[in-house]
Design a protein around this motif. Structure first.
Motif, PDB file in Angstrom:
ATOM      1  N   GLN A   1       1.059  -1.266  -0.086  1.00  0.00           N
ATOM      2  CA  GLN A   1       0.097   0.074   0.040  1.00  0.00           C
ATOM      3  C   GLN A   1       0.931   1.043   0.043  1.00  0.00           C
ATOM      4  O   GLN A   1       1.855   1.181   0.676  1.00  0.00           O
ATOM      5  CB  GLN A   1      -0.992   0.029   1.048  1.00  0.00           C
ATOM      6  N   GLU A   2       0.387   2.092  -0.853  1.00  0.00           N
ATOM      7  CA  GLU A   2       1.175   3.282  -0.773  1.00  0.00           C
ATOM      8  C   GLU A   2       1.064   4.257   0.310  1.00  0.00           C
ATOM      9  O   GLU A   2       0.005   4.232   0.774  1.00  0.00           O
ATOM     10  CB  GLU A   2       0.777   4.411  -2.278  1.00  0.00           C
ATOM     11  N   SER A   3       2.186   4.888   0.765  1.00  0.00           N
ATOM     12  CA  SER A   3       2.020   5.605   2.070  1.00  0.00           C
ATOM     13  C   SER A   3       3.089   6.712   1.900  1.00  0.00           C
ATOM     14  O   SER A   3       4.179   6.685   1.583  1.00  0.00           O
ATOM     15  CB  SER A   3       2.534   4.871   3.307  1.00  0.00           C
TER      16      SER A   3
ATOM     17  N   VAL B   1       0.597  -9.213   7.114  1.00  0.00           N
ATOM     18  CA  VAL B   1       0.427  -7.803   7.163  1.00  0.00           C
ATOM     19  C   VAL B   1       0.430  -7.063   6.048  1.00  0.00           C
ATOM     20  O   VAL B   1       0.465  -7.628   4.938  1.00  0.00           O
ATOM     21  CB  VAL B   1       1.907  -7.347   7.966  1.00  0.00           C
ATOM     22  N   VAL B   2       0.142  -5.802   5.972  1.00  0.00           N
ATOM     23  CA  VAL B   2       0.062  -4.820   4.761  1.00  0.00           C
ATOM     24  C   VAL B   2       1.624  -3.973   5.070  1.00  0.00           C
ATOM     25  O   VAL B   2       1.905  -3.444   6.098  1.00  0.00           O
ATOM     26  CB  VAL B   2      -1.196  -3.880   5.044  1.00  0.00           C
ATOM     27  N   VAL B   3       2.275  -3.805   3.860  1.00  0.00           N
ATOM     28  CA  VAL B   3       3.523  -3.302   3.909  1.00  0.00           C
ATOM     29  C   VAL B   3       3.366  -2.192   3.047  1.00  0.00           C
ATOM     30  O   VAL B   3       2.770  -1.898   1.956  1.00  0.00           O
ATOM     31  CB  VAL B   3       4.550  -4.091   3.414  1.00  0.00           C
ATOM     32  N   SER B   4       4.232  -0.944   3.373  1.00  0.00           N
ATOM     33  CA  SER B   4       4.156   0.227   2.745  1.00  0.00           C
ATOM     34  C   SER B   4       5.242   0.197   1.351  1.00  0.00           C
ATOM     35  O   SER B   4       5.890  -0.734   1.564  1.00  0.00           O
ATOM     36  CB  SER B   4       4.366   1.496   3.563  1.00  0.00           C
ATOM     37  N   LYS B   5       4.717   0.812   0.344  1.00  0.00           N
ATOM     38  CA  LYS B   5       5.637   1.347  -0.737  1.00  0.00           C
ATOM     39  C   LYS B   5       5.466   2.852  -0.858  1.00  0.00           C
ATOM     40  O   LYS B   5       4.581   3.425  -0.682  1.00  0.00           O
ATOM     41  CB  LYS B   5       5.228   0.476  -1.681  1.00  0.00           C
TER      42      LYS B   5
ATOM     43  N   GLU C   1       7.951   4.872   5.963  1.00  0.00           N
ATOM     44  CA  GLU C   1       9.155   4.473   4.759  1.00  0.00           C
ATOM     45  C   GLU C   1       8.689   3.367   4.027  1.00  0.00           C
ATOM     46  O   GLU C   1       7.859   2.713   4.634  1.00  0.00           O
ATOM     47  CB  GLU C   1      10.134   4.531   5.606  1.00  0.00           C
ATOM     48  N   PRO C   2       8.940   3.406   2.869  1.00  0.00           N
ATOM     49  CA  PRO C   2       8.782   1.969   1.974  1.00  0.00           C
ATOM     50  C   PRO C   2       9.324   0.704   3.048  1.00  0.00           C
ATOM     51  O   PRO C   2      10.459   0.696   3.348  1.00  0.00           O
ATOM     52  CB  PRO C   2       9.549   1.989   0.731  1.00  0.00           C
TER      53      PRO C   2
END
Length: 212
Positions: A168-170, A198-202, A174-175
């Motif tokens: 998910q973009e954030s 989990v959901v990880v940021s990109k 931090e990515p």
């Protein structure tokens, strides 16, 4: 007169011959003694060589026996160490399967706690508090037996303990940062029982454009 002189001469010759014979006998005796001495020395040398060979063989056998004893001792120590490690692992992870079976119950209590938001009614508030207390007791019991919960929200993604279910973009994180835990993970004595989903940021498109 001439006959009288010849008699002593014959006696002298006999005496001389006896002396010569005696000397020859002595020389022969001395020679035989030397030969006998040489034979004894040869026999002694042969005996010493045999004794040295026997000593070398005995030393070699003793060394081999010592090596065998040392190898047996080392092997016994290895067996004891492995047995001790197996016992320790059996004690530490005996609850692995049992704890894994209990995790769905914890998941159900957490979902019930999320959905049963307290309202103004006393009954709703009491039910929410009851579920919350039950969940806390459950987690305390698990923790007592070294079952730890993994709730990695805000932490860097770790593939050893986390399983990425979505990206998910954030703009704020931090990515590679865990944004949310769809399902919490658990460890038993430091060993993973279940990974956290989990959901990880990109990196967001805005950040990429800014860097460009």
């Amino acid at each position: 007169m001439s006959e009288e002189k010849s008699v002593p001469n014959e006696q002298e010759e006999v005496a001389n011959n006896d002396q010569v014979n005696t000397q020859q006998a002595e020389e022969l005796g001395a020679g035989s003694d030397e030969i006998s001495s040489l034979d004894e020395q040869t026999q002694d040398a042969a005996s010493l060589e045999i004794l040295q060979q026997q000593l070398d063989a005995a030393l070699a056998e003793a060394k081999e026996a010592k090596d065998q004893v040392l190898r047996a001792q080392a092997e016994m120590q290895n067996v004891q160490r492995r047995a001790k490690q197996d016992v320790e692992k059996a004690h530490k992870f005996a609850l692995d399967k049992f704890s894994n079976e209990l995790l769905p119950v914890v998941d159900s209590l957490e979902r019930a706690l999320e959905t049963a938001a307290p309202t103004g009614e006393e009954a709703s508030k009491a039910m929410h508090e009851g579920i919350e207390l039950t969940l806390k007791m459950f987690l305390d019991v698990l923790k007592k037996f070294n079952v730890e919960q993994l709730d990695p929200v805000g932490e860097p993604f770790d593939p050893q303990f986390h399983e990425a279910m979505a990206m998910q973009e954030s703009q704020d994180a931090e990515p590679g940062t865990v944004l949310a835990a769809i399902q919490k993970g658990y460890t038993l004595n430091g060993r993973l029982v279940r990974p956290a989903m989990v959901v990880v940021s990109k990196a967001s498109a805005t950040k990429i454009d800014e860097k460009a």
